[in-house]
Design an enzyme around this catalytic site. Structure first.
Site, PDB file in Angstrom:
ATOM      1  N   HIS A  75     -14.229 -27.863  -7.658  1.00 28.78           N
ATOM      2  CA  HIS A  75     -13.138 -27.679  -8.741  1.00 28.78           C
ATOM      3  C   HIS A  75     -12.333 -29.091  -8.607  1.00 28.78           C
ATOM      4  O   HIS A  75     -11.762 -29.221  -7.615  1.00 28.78           O
ATOM      5  CB  HIS A  75     -11.993 -26.429  -8.343  1.00 28.78           C
ATOM      6  CG  HIS A  75     -12.774 -25.187  -8.536  1.00 28.78           C
ATOM      7  ND1 HIS A  75     -13.026 -24.916  -9.760  1.00 28.78           N
ATOM      8  CD2 HIS A  75     -13.183 -24.240  -7.657  1.00 28.78           C
ATOM      9  CE1 HIS A  75     -13.661 -23.520  -9.455  1.00 28.78           C
ATOM     10  NE2 HIS A  75     -13.553 -23.079  -8.566  1.00 28.78           N
ATOM     11  N   HIS A 100     -21.353 -25.528 -10.477  1.00 35.15           N
ATOM     12  CA  HIS A 100     -21.953 -24.541  -9.508  1.00 35.15           C
ATOM     13  C   HIS A 100     -23.291 -24.879  -9.557  1.00 35.15           C
ATOM     14  O   HIS A 100     -23.978 -25.316 -10.392  1.00 35.15           O
ATOM     15  CB  HIS A 100     -21.662 -23.311 -10.213  1.00 35.15           C
ATOM     16  CG  HIS A 100     -22.520 -22.171  -9.585  1.00 35.15           C
ATOM     17  ND1 HIS A 100     -23.953 -21.815 -10.360  1.00 35.15           N
ATOM     18  CD2 HIS A 100     -22.500 -21.348  -8.720  1.00 35.15           C
ATOM     19  CE1 HIS A 100     -24.455 -20.937  -9.857  1.00 35.15           C
ATOM     20  NE2 HIS A 100     -23.634 -20.748  -8.658  1.00 35.15           N
ATOM     21  N   HIS A 116     -17.135 -10.095 -22.631  1.00 31.47           N
ATOM     22  CA  HIS A 116     -15.838  -9.583 -22.985  1.00 31.47           C
ATOM     23  C   HIS A 116     -14.821 -10.841 -23.959  1.00 31.47           C
ATOM     24  O   HIS A 116     -13.877 -10.640 -24.403  1.00 31.47           O
ATOM     25  CB  HIS A 116     -14.977  -9.336 -21.817  1.00 31.47           C
ATOM     26  CG  HIS A 116     -14.559 -10.203 -20.735  1.00 31.47           C
ATOM     27  ND1 HIS A 116     -15.741 -10.685 -20.004  1.00 31.47           N
ATOM     28  CD2 HIS A 116     -13.658 -10.694 -20.558  1.00 31.47           C
ATOM     29  CE1 HIS A 116     -14.975 -11.644 -19.161  1.00 31.47           C
ATOM     30  NE2 HIS A 116     -13.714 -11.787 -19.359  1.00 31.47           N
ATOM     31  N   ARG A 131     -19.560 -12.147   4.516  1.00 31.05           N
ATOM     32  CA  ARG A 131     -18.393 -12.484   4.754  1.00 31.05           C
ATOM     33  C   ARG A 131     -17.315 -12.736   3.326  1.00 31.05           C
ATOM     34  O   ARG A 131     -17.802 -13.647   2.558  1.00 31.05           O
ATOM     35  CB  ARG A 131     -18.254 -13.891   5.549  1.00 31.05           C
ATOM     36  CG  ARG A 131     -16.803 -14.374   5.989  1.00 31.05           C
ATOM     37  CD  ARG A 131     -17.261 -15.554   7.045  1.00 31.05           C
ATOM     38  NE  ARG A 131     -15.949 -16.095   7.566  1.00 31.05           N
ATOM     39  CZ  ARG A 131     -15.514 -17.154   7.002  1.00 31.05           C
ATOM     40  NH1 ARG A 131     -15.784 -17.957   6.009  1.00 31.05           N
ATOM     41  NH2 ARG A 131     -14.357 -17.688   7.881  1.00 31.05           N
TER      42      ARG A 131
END
Length: 310
Positions: free
Chosen positions: A106, A116, A184, A269
């Protein structure tokens, strides 16, 4: 769905994949620290009770990157998580080993895209020979789209796939457009890239070579974009829009991403699974950018686009 491979996977092959993945993590960390010039990665090593562990690295508050997270993990278990067997229900009761490198960066400047990348291998064990497959890819999420950046990104993606057959770039680009889609919202997460899963169509060594090619091309795809955009001036308006659009990234990762689901279902984790989320983000009810603005222009690009044919 491809037939399950029956080629034997010995300890030497597993070790070779692990060595590649840890080396890839090291190389990317060194490159990002170099381009940032203001912060370094902090590493947490962790163990998982059921088996395996990893090393999570996070760079915070750098000159270029507000947060950059990259993790390596090798984990195993006695029964496959549901997210890993959605397309292979016959493997639900198999023991398994999974390893991979995953990153999300970011940047601070809104004109540098978020990105990514993930490369991974999965092995399921049980009666008979082990079954295996590779997966991964990389994608780009700009807040302000520069078409030459998107073309460069896809040119490098095509170079990564080229040695493995004509049509592979188009196939894995399409898969990326379809996978990184917020149903969505009716929009893609960004301008796409490559995505592949269940890769076992070739012998093991060829599939592994394809994984390496995708991983090795990531920095070639991303760093030139960072260098071109890192010093562009921006103000409060651009920063607010960046934080608003980061909300879409959070929505995808928490609602649709199979990797997030796999990590949580397998007892991974939590801090490492969720380090992909941005450090700052905002939501605004009913937000609409001003007509004709640079912010409104983004929606023109949130759909599958033939970047190399434009």
């Amino acid at each position: 769905m491809n037939a399950l491979p029956t080629e034997a996977i010995g300890a030497d092959r597993i070790a070779a994949v692990e060595d590649y993945l840890t080396g890839l993590q090291d190389r990317i960390c060194a490159a990002i620290e170099g381009v940032d010039g203001g912060a370094r990665f902090h590493e947490d090593r962790w163990q998982r009770a059921e088996g395996g562990g990893g090393r999570s690295r996070v760079l915070r508050d750098g000159h270029v990157f507000e947060q950059a997270g990259i993790g390596f993990s090798r984990v195993e278990g006695a029964r496959m998580p549901a997210s890993a067997t959605a397309h292979r229900p016959e493997l639900a009761d198999k023991a398994w080993v999974a390893m991979g490198v995953s990153l999300v960066f970011h940047p601070r400047n809104p004109y540098i895209p978020t990105t990514h990348m993930n490369v991974r291998m999965f092995i399921a064990r049980g009666a008979g020979a082990p079954v295996w497959w590779f997966g991964g890819g990389f994608d780009l999420t700009p807040y302000y789209v520069f078409e030459d950046d998107a073309r460069h990104w896809h040119e490098v993606a095509r170079r990564a796939t080229a040695p493995f057959g004509e049509g592979l770039y188009a196939e894995h680009k399409k898969w990326c457009d379809e996978y990184f889609f917020l149903k969505h919202r009716g929009e893609t997460r960004g301008v796409g890239g490559l995505f592949f899963d269940d890769l076992n169509r070739w012998p093991f060594e060829t599939c592994f070579a394809y994984q390496r090619s995708v991983g090795d091309h990531f920095l070639d795809a991303y760093l030139p974009i960072v260098e071109r955009r890192r010093d562009l001036p921006y103000g409060e308006r651009e920063r607010d829009f960046q934080l608003y659009r980061r909300g879409r990234y959070v929505e995808f990762n928490l609602v649709w991403d199979r990797g997030t689901l796999f990590g949580l279902q397998s007892g991974g984790r939590t801090e490492s699974i969720l380090m992909s989320l941005p450090p700052l983000v905002r939501w605004e009810y009913g937000y609409e950018p001003a007509p004709g603005s640079a912010e409104a222009k983004l929606t023109d690009y949130l759909k599958p686009i033939d970047w190399l044919g434009r």
